[in-house]
Scaffold this motif. Structure first.
Motif, PDB file in Angstrom:
ATOM      1  N   VAL A  97       0.845  -1.200   0.000  1.00 44.37           N
ATOM      2  CA  VAL A  97       0.000   0.000   0.000  1.00 44.37           C
ATOM      3  C   VAL A  97       0.879   1.249   0.000  1.00 44.37           C
ATOM      4  CG1 VAL A  97      -1.651   1.347   1.358  1.00 44.37           C
ATOM      5  CG2 VAL A  97      -1.970  -1.123   1.099  1.00 44.37           C
ATOM      6  N   THR A  98       1.934   1.226   0.824  1.00 49.26           N
ATOM      7  CA  THR A  98       2.863   2.358   0.870  1.00 49.26           C
ATOM      8  C   THR A  98       3.514   2.583  -0.486  1.00 49.26           C
ATOM      9  OG1 THR A  98       3.329   1.955   3.207  1.00 49.26           O
ATOM     10  CG2 THR A  98       4.928   3.274   1.987  1.00 49.26           C
ATOM     11  N   LEU A  99       3.962   1.494  -1.128  1.00 50.54           N
ATOM     12  CA  LEU A  99       4.586   1.624  -2.442  1.00 50.54           C
ATOM     13  C   LEU A  99       3.596   2.178  -3.464  1.00 50.54           C
ATOM     14  CD1 LEU A  99       6.671  -1.677  -2.741  1.00 50.54           C
ATOM     15  CD2 LEU A  99       7.498   0.615  -2.236  1.00 50.54           C
ATOM     16  N   GLY A 100       2.338   1.761  -3.336  1.00 51.22           N
ATOM     17  CA  GLY A 100       1.330   2.211  -4.286  1.00 51.22           C
ATOM     18  C   GLY A 100       1.010   3.684  -4.178  1.00 51.22           C
ATOM     19  N   THR A 101       1.306   4.281  -3.019  1.00 50.63           N
ATOM     20  CA  THR A 101       1.019   5.705  -2.826  1.00 50.63           C
ATOM     21  C   THR A 101       2.290   6.559  -2.827  1.00 50.63           C
ATOM     22  OG1 THR A 101       1.074   5.414  -0.409  1.00 50.63           O
ATOM     23  CG2 THR A 101      -1.065   5.194  -1.501  1.00 50.63           C
ATOM     24  N   ALA A 102       3.427   5.941  -3.164  1.00 48.82           N
ATOM     25  CA  ALA A 102       4.705   6.667  -3.111  1.00 48.82           C
ATOM     26  C   ALA A 102       4.891   7.612  -4.288  1.00 48.82           C
ATOM     27  CB  ALA A 102       5.868   5.675  -3.055  1.00 48.82           C
ATOM     28  N   GLY A 103       4.052   7.484  -5.316  1.00 53.87           N
ATOM     29  CA  GLY A 103       4.142   8.390  -6.454  1.00 53.87           C
ATOM     30  C   GLY A 103       5.504   8.346  -7.107  1.00 53.87           C
ATOM     31  N   LYS A 104       6.088   9.519  -7.287  1.00 59.06           N
ATOM     32  CA  LYS A 104       7.385   9.625  -7.964  1.00 59.06           C
ATOM     33  C   LYS A 104       8.572   9.571  -7.010  1.00 59.06           C
ATOM     34  CE  LYS A 104       5.918   9.942 -12.206  1.00 59.06           C
ATOM     35  NZ  LYS A 104       6.266   8.906 -13.200  1.00 59.06           N
ATOM     36  N   LEU A 105       8.300   9.300  -5.731  1.00 64.76           N
ATOM     37  CA  LEU A 105       9.410   9.139  -4.801  1.00 64.76           C
ATOM     38  C   LEU A 105      10.228   7.904  -5.182  1.00 64.76           C
ATOM     39  CD1 LEU A 105       7.649   9.755  -1.358  1.00 64.76           C
ATOM     40  CD2 LEU A 105       9.350  11.251  -2.414  1.00 64.76           C
ATOM     41  N   SER A 106      11.541   7.996  -5.081  1.00 64.82           N
ATOM     42  CA  SER A 106      12.364   6.793  -5.170  1.00 64.82           C
ATOM     43  C   SER A 106      12.170   6.012  -3.879  1.00 64.82           C
ATOM     44  CB  SER A 106      13.836   7.159  -5.350  1.00 64.82           C
ATOM     45  OG  SER A 106      14.031   7.865  -6.550  1.00 64.82           O
ATOM     46  N   VAL A 107      12.277   4.696  -3.958  1.00 67.62           N
ATOM     47  CA  VAL A 107      12.012   3.845  -2.796  1.00 67.62           C
ATOM     48  C   VAL A 107      13.238   2.983  -2.525  1.00 67.62           C
ATOM     49  CG1 VAL A 107      10.546   2.049  -1.819  1.00 67.62           C
ATOM     50  CG2 VAL A 107       9.546   3.817  -3.310  1.00 67.62           C
ATOM     51  N   LEU A 108      13.717   3.024  -1.287  1.00 64.48           N
ATOM     52  CA  LEU A 108      14.853   2.207  -0.865  1.00 64.48           C
ATOM     53  C   LEU A 108      14.334   1.072   0.010  1.00 64.48           C
ATOM     54  CD1 LEU A 108      17.898   1.623  -0.477  1.00 64.48           C
ATOM     55  CD2 LEU A 108      17.875   3.280   1.418  1.00 64.48           C
ATOM     56  N   LEU A 109      14.647  -0.163  -0.378  1.00 61.98           N
ATOM     57  CA  LEU A 109      14.285  -1.348   0.390  1.00 61.98           C
ATOM     58  C   LEU A 109      15.560  -2.113   0.741  1.00 61.98           C
ATOM     59  CD1 LEU A 109      11.305  -2.625  -1.806  1.00 61.98           C
ATOM     60  CD2 LEU A 109      11.156  -1.239   0.272  1.00 61.98           C
ATOM     61  N   SER A 110      15.533  -2.798   1.888  1.00 59.18           N
ATOM     62  CA  SER A 110      16.750  -3.489   2.329  1.00 59.18           C
ATOM     63  C   SER A 110      16.411  -4.817   2.981  1.00 59.18           C
ATOM     64  CB  SER A 110      17.525  -2.617   3.321  1.00 59.18           C
ATOM     65  OG  SER A 110      18.680  -3.292   3.784  1.00 59.18           O
ATOM     66  N   SER A 111      17.019  -5.887   2.485  1.00 57.16           N
ATOM     67  CA  SER A 111      16.907  -7.202   3.119  1.00 57.16           C
ATOM     68  C   SER A 111      18.039  -8.088   2.630  1.00 57.16           C
ATOM     69  CB  SER A 111      15.568  -7.863   2.796  1.00 57.16           C
ATOM     70  OG  SER A 111      15.537  -9.177   3.317  1.00 57.16           O
ATOM     71  N   GLU A 112      18.920  -8.467   3.546  1.00 63.47           N
ATOM     72  CA  GLU A 112      20.057  -9.299   3.157  1.00 63.47           C
ATOM     73  C   GLU A 112      19.676 -10.751   2.900  1.00 63.47           C
ATOM     74  OE1 GLU A 112      20.317  -9.003   7.714  1.00 63.47           O
ATOM     75  OE2 GLU A 112      19.603  -7.830   6.010  1.00 63.47           O
ATOM     76  N   MET A 113      18.424 -11.127   3.244  1.00 64.20           N
ATOM     77  CA  MET A 113      18.013 -12.495   2.935  1.00 64.20           C
ATOM     78  C   MET A 113      17.819 -12.719   1.444  1.00 64.20           C
ATOM     79  SD  MET A 113      14.563 -12.589   1.858  1.00 64.20           S
ATOM     80  CE  MET A 113      14.165 -14.257   2.226  1.00 64.20           C
ATOM     81  N   ALA A 114      17.776 -11.635   0.673  1.00 68.77           N
ATOM     82  CA  ALA A 114      17.537 -11.773  -0.763  1.00 68.77           C
ATOM     83  C   ALA A 114      18.667 -12.521  -1.466  1.00 68.77           C
ATOM     84  CB  ALA A 114      17.356 -10.392  -1.402  1.00 68.77           C
ATOM     85  N   MET A 115      19.920 -12.229  -1.124  1.00 70.63           N
ATOM     86  CA  MET A 115      21.026 -12.849  -1.849  1.00 70.63           C
ATOM     87  C   MET A 115      21.115 -14.361  -1.647  1.00 70.63           C
ATOM     88  SD  MET A 115      22.620 -11.065  -4.026  1.00 70.63           S
ATOM     89  CE  MET A 115      24.260 -11.736  -4.292  1.00 70.63           C
ATOM     90  N   PRO A 116      21.043 -14.875  -0.402  1.00 70.14           N
ATOM     91  CA  PRO A 116      21.039 -16.330  -0.257  1.00 70.14           C
ATOM     92  C   PRO A 116      19.867 -16.986  -0.984  1.00 70.14           C
ATOM     93  CG  PRO A 116      21.496 -15.290   1.845  1.00 70.14           C
ATOM     94  CD  PRO A 116      21.105 -14.188   0.907  1.00 70.14           C
ATOM     95  N   ALA A 117      18.697 -16.330  -0.943  1.00 73.09           N
ATOM     96  CA  ALA A 117      17.538 -16.894  -1.632  1.00 73.09           C
ATOM     97  C   ALA A 117      17.757 -16.946  -3.134  1.00 73.09           C
ATOM     98  CB  ALA A 117      16.286 -16.076  -1.308  1.00 73.09           C
ATOM     99  N   ILE A 118      18.377 -15.899  -3.685  1.00 73.59           N
ATOM    100  CA  ILE A 118      18.691 -15.874  -5.121  1.00 73.59           C
ATOM    101  C   ILE A 118      19.613 -17.033  -5.477  1.00 73.59           C
ATOM    102  CG2 ILE A 118      20.011 -14.595  -6.869  1.00 73.59           C
ATOM    103  CD1 ILE A 118      18.814 -12.019  -5.575  1.00 73.59           C
ATOM    104  N   GLY A 119      20.565 -17.344  -4.587  1.00 72.27           N
ATOM    105  CA  GLY A 119      21.473 -18.447  -4.844  1.00 72.27           C
ATOM    106  C   GLY A 119      20.812 -19.807  -4.741  1.00 72.27           C
ATOM    107  N   GLU A 120      19.834 -19.919  -3.844  1.00 74.03           N
ATOM    108  CA  GLU A 120      19.198 -21.222  -3.619  1.00 74.03           C
ATOM    109  C   GLU A 120      18.191 -21.578  -4.709  1.00 74.03           C
ATOM    110  OE1 GLU A 120      19.690 -23.585  -1.298  1.00 74.03           O
ATOM    111  OE2 GLU A 120      21.391 -22.453  -0.495  1.00 74.03           O
ATOM    112  N   TYR A 121      17.451 -20.585  -5.201  1.00 72.26           N
ATOM    113  CA  TYR A 121      16.339 -20.862  -6.109  1.00 72.26           C
ATOM    114  C   TYR A 121      16.368 -19.933  -7.320  1.00 72.26           C
ATOM    115  CZ  TYR A 121      14.812 -23.318  -1.945  1.00 72.26           C
ATOM    116  OH  TYR A 121      14.771 -24.144  -0.857  1.00 72.26           O
ATOM    117  N   ALA A 122      16.367 -20.508  -8.489  1.00 71.17           N
ATOM    118  CA  ALA A 122      16.476 -19.737  -9.730  1.00 71.17           C
ATOM    119  C   ALA A 122      15.299 -18.796  -9.930  1.00 71.17           C
ATOM    120  CB  ALA A 122      16.596 -20.682 -10.922  1.00 71.17           C
TER     121      ALA A 122
END
Length: 209
Positions: A97-122
């Motif tokens: 919902v927040t992303l949907g109302t962010a308009g033209k703001l750039s959005v910074l997201l952070s989660s280090e779990m993304a990289m191991p998950a990328i390695g585990e599953y294509a």
């Protein structure tokens, strides 16, 4: 990061000071907002990061990295996946919902779990691209790297401290296996997001989270 409406996704890697960075992002969110960059609201439950949002996009558990519906990790109890999935869905809905109302703001997201998950599953990297493409702009990826042996020492310490793992340190220190995994993660990032959308930063830290 100033491209209007674009998502910048800090994906870790693990043990490269990610928690420290997330605390800084959260503490300075008002200043960043004044410069057109939104760091969406997060919870202390997720350590001021966006683990649940990324888990929902990846369709996998943010702790075990297993796809929803499986329950094979030494870290998980009988209902761990079900409970975590409900929490991820709740937080992800609020952040969408927040992303949907962010308009033209750039959005910074952070989660280090993304990289191991990328390695585990294509399938994880394409899901992240689909989930966070905004205004036709592919997300920009920020990847922090560190000496592989240092990462493995830190990962073993975390597994023992928080998850009572019985795996030996030697199991974490296979250099060839670590190099292959790191290369595979980067290859998948480049293939899905494009080399022009990936920024890599070297880390030299004594204490990481």
């Amino acid at each position: 990061i100033r491209a209007p409406g674009r998502v910048v996704l800090h994906v870790g890697d693990v043990k490269t000071g990610s928690t420290y960075l997330q605390h800084l992002f959260h503490a300075n969110r008002r200043a960043m907002l004044g410069n057109g960059v939104l760091y969406p609201g997060v919870s202390l439950e997720t350590n001021e990061a966006h683990h649940y949002l990324v888990a929902d996009a990846c369709q996998c558990n943010p702790v075990t990295l297993e796809p929803w519906g499986t329950n094979q990790s030494e870290q998980s109890g009988p209902d761990f996946n079900a409970v975590t999935r409900r929490a991820a869905t709740k937080y992800a809905q609020a952040l969408r919902v927040t992303l949907g109302t962010a308009g033209k703001l750039s959005v910074l997201l952070s989660s280090e779990m993304a990289m191991p998950a990328i390695g585990e599953y294509a399938g994880v990297a394409p899901r992240l691209r689909a989930a966070f493409t905004r205004h036709g702009q592919v997300p920009r990826i920020v990847y922090v790297y560190r000496n592989l042996k240092e990462i493995k020492y830190g990962a073993h310490k975390t597994a023992v401290q928080y998850f009572l793992s019985t795996r030996l340190l030697a199991d974490y220190l296979s250099p060839e296996g670590a190099r292959r995994k790191a290369l595979l993660r980067l290859q998948r990032l480049v293939a899905v997001f494009g080399e022009e959308n990936i920024g890599a930063i070297g880390a030299c830290v004594a204490q990481t989270s």
